[in-house]
Design an enzyme around this catalytic site. Structure first.
Site, mmCIF file in Angstrom:
data_model
loop_
_atom_site.group_PDB
_atom_site.id
_atom_site.type_symbol
_atom_site.label_atom_id
_atom_site.label_comp_id
_atom_site.label_asym_id
_atom_site.label_seq_id
_atom_site.Cartn_x
_atom_site.Cartn_y
_atom_site.Cartn_z
ATOM 1 N N GLY A 187 41.550 49.773 10.155
ATOM 2 C CA GLY A 187 40.445 49.714 11.101
ATOM 3 C C GLY A 187 40.950 49.953 12.499
ATOM 4 O O GLY A 187 42.142 49.831 12.779
ATOM 5 N N HIS A 198 39.578 40.853 11.663
ATOM 6 C CA HIS A 198 40.628 41.301 12.578
ATOM 7 C C HIS A 198 40.065 42.203 13.666
ATOM 8 O O HIS A 198 40.312 41.987 14.863
ATOM 9 C CB HIS A 198 41.718 42.037 11.790
ATOM 10 N N GLU A 199 39.312 43.226 13.255
ATOM 11 C CA GLU A 199 38.794 44.167 14.259
ATOM 12 C C GLU A 199 37.783 43.482 15.180
ATOM 13 O O GLU A 199 37.719 43.789 16.372
ATOM 14 C CB GLU A 199 38.162 45.377 13.565
ATOM 15 N N TYR A 244 52.223 41.752 14.557
ATOM 16 C CA TYR A 244 51.043 41.146 13.938
ATOM 17 C C TYR A 244 51.341 39.728 13.433
ATOM 18 O O TYR A 244 50.813 38.739 13.947
ATOM 19 C CB TYR A 244 50.550 41.991 12.757
#
Length: 647
Positions: free
Chosen positions: A304, A330-331, A414
């Site tokens: 994404g 997450h996005e 991350y």
């Protein structure tokens, strides 16, 4: 009261974070527009841009572009608003392959310009230097090259519908300079607007708010208008065009996709409105208006991309059971960390990705429960350990803040970034931590940031005393390699049942299967496998015994139907393991998978595994890549090219 030592640290850290402006200002020419500050400290210097923003910077971009699907070209004009220091008579922009026809000021007067020739610039491209002669608005007439790295033009055959072509962009980290002439640095935030023309019946979406209905131009084309009235880093300007339809999810959420994909996409992202509400409850107002998504064709190179108001998604996350919806969380979380507060330089990309990955896990906990969040955190922790074991715990690139180039997909930026925040939370308590992180977003909204600023803010607004600072080891976490001793390890009970099944499977044998062959491991009961969560199945697949025989792999594949999995995360793990063990029956499936999927997370490792198998795997890799390379985005191509060029 804080000690003198702590006060000294705070004073030094704060001094390293001065900016041209203390907070977003109004554009004097257009008071409704915000102008974000520029960071001028040494650690905020972006080596990936040619721009000199402390002298002259872009504050607003207005695009008027035509999409030519036959020539696979984008062309038109870019109007740039410029903020210049007194005495600054030139502005430097980033370009890479742009064909500049003309540069004028707001009244049409020609302005001198040149693209400076540089040696071995690579993705950084070449600087476009324009003499302002007092101008504060400049117009650039240009075309993007047919091979612009940010743009991928798909033939009808590469789409689900098979009738119309498709276009999408991917600008992160420094690819937007291949189709937009601007200062392409995350620390130089800009508002923007666009008018885009495209042939009927294609629809166009962008990472800005669409203005009204498309205008029929009467020549077989339509014009679409978009506005982003909040300053964003330039890599977040994105476009997609194709045969797409829209489905509403909630009052401010919806999804676009090709008509054949839309029902599955709508079902998969049905929890999005609840996710937005959960995110707001954690860290404050969602400040972008709508939160829409587009599910692109499978050639999209990432899972994404957090483009504001229009998250770009790969269809490979669709599993039919919302098991991969951590991607949506997450996005969405990027709407705060990354889009609202942005790393000023790519060496601090953990400020975007690590904070977002932590935030993602909190959203997953709020929407899907503590068990799922703990399991997904445990998978992240395993990725950290695997990376450290591969590259070494003292490797410089394992620090969160680095001097190197930004590399997407890093388990350090991350997952280590997320576990840094999980560790801090475990020491200071969730209530204090949440209050601190919320004020970080509020106080730095629509601004760039550096690791030094993040550290200074923690010391000033979170840490209570010197003893707590020592326990937190903040500087070690951010600026030193490896994994600090105080890491908050995931609960081992998260995968207790799976780990027991792994042990059982590794040691349990049946009688010989085919005559003289040795005993084969028996598969554990299928009801375990099909009753597990996707995270549990991924845990099992990631811990398969290293010495499985061909017979054992066949039994496992048949019993668990691994090669028929509808979950691409699980299918990838199985295919990668099978290739690593030269299991011939999966090769045709790997060929099909690599022909339909362009997601770098899957494509590059599969080619790397084949390449690592020497005389057996390299011919297979070369044959497949000869057929598939042209279908991949430049990001995916670059990764596989490096693999196949290695020894």
């Amino acid at each position: 009261m804080r000690s003198i030592t702590l006060a000294t640290i705070l004073a030094l850290s704060a001094a390293a974070c001065t900016t041209m402006e203390a907070a977003p200002l109004a554009d004097t020419a257009n008071p409704a527009r915000m102008v974000s500050p520029i960071l001028t400290t040494p650690e905020a210097e972006d080596t990936q841009t040619w721009a000199e923003p402390e002298r002259a910077r872009v504050t607003h971009v207005a695009l008027d572009l035509d999409l030519d699907f036959d020539a696979r070209r984008v062309g038109g004009t870019a109007m740039l608003d410029v903020l210049a220091e007194p005495g600054a008579d030139t502005i430097v922009l980033d370009t890479n392959g742009l064909e500049i026809a003309r540069v004028t000021d707001g009244s049409g007067r020609e302005l001198p310009w040149e693209i400076e020739s540089m040696e071995e610039t690579g993705a950084k491209g070449e600087p476009l230097r324009i003499t302002l002669n007092g101008a504060r608005t400049i117009r650039i007439d240009y075309r993007a090259p047919a091979d612009a790295s940010a743009l991928q033009w798909l033939s009808p055959e590469q789409t689900e519908g098979g009738v119309h072509p498709f276009l999408f962009s991917q600008g992160q980290a420094i690819l937007n300079r291949t189709w937009i002439p601007t200062q392409d640095s995350p620390g130089i935030r800009q508002t923007w607007e666009a008018r885009i023309t495209a042939p009927k019946p294609l629809d166009v979406v962008m990472s800005g708010v669409r203005q009204g209905e498309p205008e029929d131009l009467g020549n077989g084309r339509r014009a679409f208008r978009f506005v982003m009235d909040k300053p964003v880093p330039p890599y977040l300007i994105a476009i997609a065009a194709g045969d797409i339809d829209f489905a509403l999810i909630g009052p401010r959420t919806g999804v676009w996709a090709e008509p054949a994909t839309l029902p599955r996409a709508r079902a998969e992202v049905g929890d999005t409105e609840e996710m937005v509400e959960a995110a707001e409850a954690l860290y404050g107002e969602y400040r972008w208006g709508r939160y829409d998504m587009i599910v692109l064709p499978p050639a999209f190179p990432y899972g994404g991309m957090e483009n504001p108001v229009m998250t770009f998604l790969t269809p490979t996350f669709i599993a039919g059971d919302r098991s991969n919806n951590g991607l949506i969380a997450h996005e969405l979380a990027h709407s705060w960390s990354g889009n609202l507060v942005t790393n000023a330089v790519w060496g601090d990309s953990w400020l975007n990705e690590g904070v977002t990955t932590y935030f993602e896990n909190r959203i997953m906990e709020a929407v899907y429960g503590e068990k799922r969040a703990e399991q997904e955190a445990a998978l992240m922790y395993a990725n950290i350990l695997e990376t450290l074991n591969e590259v070494g715990r003292d490797a410089p690139g394992t620090a969160l803040s680095t001097d190197g180039e930004y590399e997407l997909g890093s388990a350090i930026a991350y997952e280590k970034g997320a576990f840094f925040l999980m560790t801090v939370e475990s020491i200071v308590g969730r209530e204090r931590f949440d209050a601190w992180l919320r004020q970080w977003f509020d106080n730095h909204a629509f601004q760039p940031a550096t690791s030094e600023m993040f550290y200074a803010d923690m010391m000033a607004n979170l840490v209570r005393d010197e003893a707590e600072a020592e326990r937190l080891t903040l500087r070690e976490w951010i600026f030193e390699p490896g994994l600090p001793e105080n890491v908050a390890k995931p609960d081992p009970a998260a995968f207790a049942a799976v780990d027991q099944a792994v042990l059982y499977y590794a040691t349990r044998y049946s009688t010989p299967v085919d005559g003289p062959n040795p005993p084969a491991r028996v598969s554990f009961p299928e009801d375990h496998w099909f009753g597990w969560t996707s995270a549990e199945r991924q845990r099992f697949l990631a811990n398969l015994p290293a010495d499985l025989t061909e017979i054992e792999m066949r039994i496992l594949d048949d019993n668990l139907r691994l090669s028929q999995s509808a979950n691409n995360e699980e299918l990838f793990l199985w295919l990668n393991y099978a290739l690593d063990h030269r299991y011939e029956p999966v090769v045709p499936l790997v060929e099909q998978f690599l022909a339909r999927v362009g997601r770098a997370k899957f494509v590059r490792p599969l080619f790397a595994t084949l390449w690592g198998e020497g005389e057996w795997g390299r011919p297979i890799a070369q044959r497949i890549y000869a057929d598939t390379r042209a279908s991949y985005h430049s990001v995916t191509q670059a990764g596989v090219d490096r693999v196949l060029a290695s020894d």
